[in-house]
Design an enzyme around this catalytic site. Structure first.
Site, PDB file in Angstrom:
ATOM      1  N   LYS A 172       8.425   6.690   0.968  1.00 23.06           N
ATOM      2  CA  LYS A 172       8.511   5.226   0.991  1.00 23.06           C
ATOM      3  C   LYS A 172       9.986   4.847   0.836  1.00 23.06           C
ATOM      4  CE  LYS A 172       3.955   4.945   0.811  1.00 23.06           C
ATOM      5  NZ  LYS A 172       3.173   4.608   2.015  1.00 23.06           N
ATOM      6  N   SER A 178       0.518   0.017   4.004  1.00 32.32           N
ATOM      7  CA  SER A 178       1.225   0.986   3.169  1.00 32.32           C
ATOM      8  C   SER A 178       0.638   0.989   1.760  1.00 32.32           C
ATOM      9  CB  SER A 178       2.722   0.639   3.091  1.00 32.32           C
ATOM     10  OG  SER A 178       3.395   1.487   2.186  1.00 32.32           O
ATOM     11  N   SER A 224       1.392   9.490   8.489  1.00 34.80           N
ATOM     12  CA  SER A 224       0.759   8.178   8.610  1.00 34.80           C
ATOM     13  C   SER A 224       1.768   7.154   9.098  1.00 34.80           C
ATOM     14  CB  SER A 224       0.184   7.737   7.262  1.00 34.80           C
ATOM     15  OG  SER A 224       1.239   7.405   6.372  1.00 34.80           O
ATOM     16  N   SER A 235       2.761   4.357   7.576  1.00 31.15           N
ATOM     17  CA  SER A 235       3.221   3.441   6.530  1.00 31.15           C
ATOM     18  C   SER A 235       4.710   3.126   6.613  1.00 31.15           C
ATOM     19  CB  SER A 235       2.896   4.018   5.144  1.00 31.15           C
ATOM     20  OG  SER A 235       3.699   5.152   4.876  1.00 31.15           O
TER      21      SER A 235
END
Length: 324
Positions: free
Chosen positions: A186, A289, A129, A131
Site C-alpha cells: 500500500k 483497497s 490484486s 488495490s
C-alpha cells in the site's frame, strides 16, 4: 554412506511435501523460513563435503592410484610391460559427488546467494490484486528495497541497521497485521503523530487537504470500466489515484484492531490519529483497497521494504521501469 542417502532423501521429501501442501492450500507457507532452513541444511552438507566427504574420496582415489603404481612396478620387475588397467576412470568415479551431495552441497552457493539478496538487498513480489491501480497493475512483478528502512534479520524480523523512516507517499510492502505471514503493498499516507482524515473521498493530513488535480478517466482493462482519476501530491511527490463515485463514502466492515480508539468512523468516512511506531496505509484504488481504514495501523516491526521498480509484466513490457 547408505544412511546419508536415506537421510538426504527424507529431507528432500520433507521439503517437497511442504511445498506441495503450500501449493494446494493445505497449510500457510512461510517462504522466508523455508529459504532459511534450505540455506542452513545445504550449508551443513557443504561444510561436511569440504571437511569430510571430499577428503575421504580423495584419499580413496589416491589409494587406488598408489595401488596401481605399486602393481605396475611389480609387473615391471616381472618383465610384463603391457597392463590393461584404466586407473583414471576408477579415480574419476571415486572423486565424483554422489547424488545426495549434488542436491545439497552442490546447491548451497546458489541458495545462499538468493538468501542474502532476498533477505538484505532486494526481494521480488508479484502484484496479486488491483488495490494499487493505477500505479501498479495485476501481474506486475516488482522489486522491493530491503535496506532503505533498515536491514532486518530474516524470519525473526529484528532490525539491525537504522535506515531511514518511511515517508508519506512511499509505496511500502509490509506484513499484513491481522495475518503476518501474508505480505501487503500500500502507500504510506500517515506517519507517527499524523491525523489522517478520509471524508467524502477527500484526503486530509494534519488538517490540510491533500492537493489533487483531475486527470482523464482511467480505463481498468481488467473490468473494462472507467474510473475518475486524479493526481495526488503527498509531500513533494505526486502519484495517481482512482475513485469510484458510485461507492459509498463510509467504511464498511471495519474489523476490531489495536488502537481503534484512535479512529472515528462516520457516514462520511474515517479520521485517525497515527500512534507512535505505526503507519497509516491506503491503496491508490481508493474504493477497492482493504487498507488501514479497515484493519488499522501498520507497526514498524511489520515493515518489509520500499517498492520502487517494475522489473517485468509479461502482458505489457511497457510497464517495466521505476514508479512513484
Amino acid at each position: 554412506m547408505q544412511a546419508m542417502q536415506w537421510l538426504t532423501a527424507a529431507l528432500l521429501a520433507a521439503f517437497a511435501g511442504y511445498l506441495g501442501a503450500w501449493y494446494l492450500g493445505m497449510l500457510e507457507g512461510n517462504f522466508a523460513l523455508l529459504l532459511f532452513l534450505a540455506t542452513v541444511v545445504t550449508g551443513v552438507y557443504w561444510l561436511a563435503e569440504r571437511l569430510y566427504f571430499l577428503p575421504q574420496r580423495r584419499r580413496a582415489a589416491q589409494a587406488l592410484v598408489d595401488a596401481a603404481a605399486q602393481r605396475r612396478a611389480e609387473l615391471d620387475r616381472m618383465g610384463i610391460q603391457k597392463v590393461d588397467v584404466d586407473v583414471e576412470d576408477g579415480r574419476a568415479r571415486l572423486l565424483a559427488q554422489p547424488w545426495w551431495l549434488d542436491w545439497t552441497a552442490g546447491l548451497f552457493p546458489v541458495i545462499a546467494a538468493v538468501f542474502v539478496l532476498r533477505s538484505f538487498l532486494f526481494e521480488p513480489f508479484k502484484i496479486p490484486s488491483g488495490s494499487m491501480i493505477p500505479t501498479l497493475l495485476v501481474g506486475d512483478l516488482i522489486l522491493v528495497n530491503k535496506f532503505t528502512y533498515g536491514v532486518r534479520l530474516p524470519v525473526i524480523h529484528t532490525r539491525i541497521t537504522e535506515g531511514t523512516a518511511p515517508e508519506r507517499g512511499d509505496v511500502m510492502v509490509f506484513r499484513y497485521p491481522p495475518q503476518p505471514n501474508m505480505d501487503y503493498i500500500k502507500r504510506v499516507i500517515g506517519v507517527p503523530g499524523d491525523e489522517v482524515a478520509y471524508l467524502n473521498k477527500r484526503l486530509t493530513v494534519n488538517g490540510k487537504p491533500v492537493e489533487t488535480q483531475a486527470l482523464p478517466d482511467f480505463l481498468d482493462e481488467g473490468t473494462m470500466r472507467y474510473f475518475k482519476q486524479y493526481e495526488e501530491r503527498l509531500g513533494d511527490r505526486t502519484h495517481r489515484i482512482i475513485v469510484n463515485p458510485e461507492a459509498p463514502a463510509f467504511v464498511q466492515g471495519v474489523a476490531e484492531h489495536p488502537h481503534r480508539n484512535l479512529c472515528r468512523y462516520s457516514v462520511e468516512g474515517v479520521v485517525c490519529r497515527v500512534p507512535e511506531g505505526h503507519y497509516f496505509m491506503m491503496g491508490d484504488n481508493r474504493d477497492n483497497s482493504l487498507d488501514s481504514r479497515y484493519w488499522g495501523f501498520v507497526p514498524e516491526k511489520n515493515i518489509v521494504g520500499k517498492a520502487f521498480f517494475v522489473w517485468m509484466n509479461f502482458g505489457d513490457l511497457r510497464r517495466i521501469g521505476p514508479f512513484n
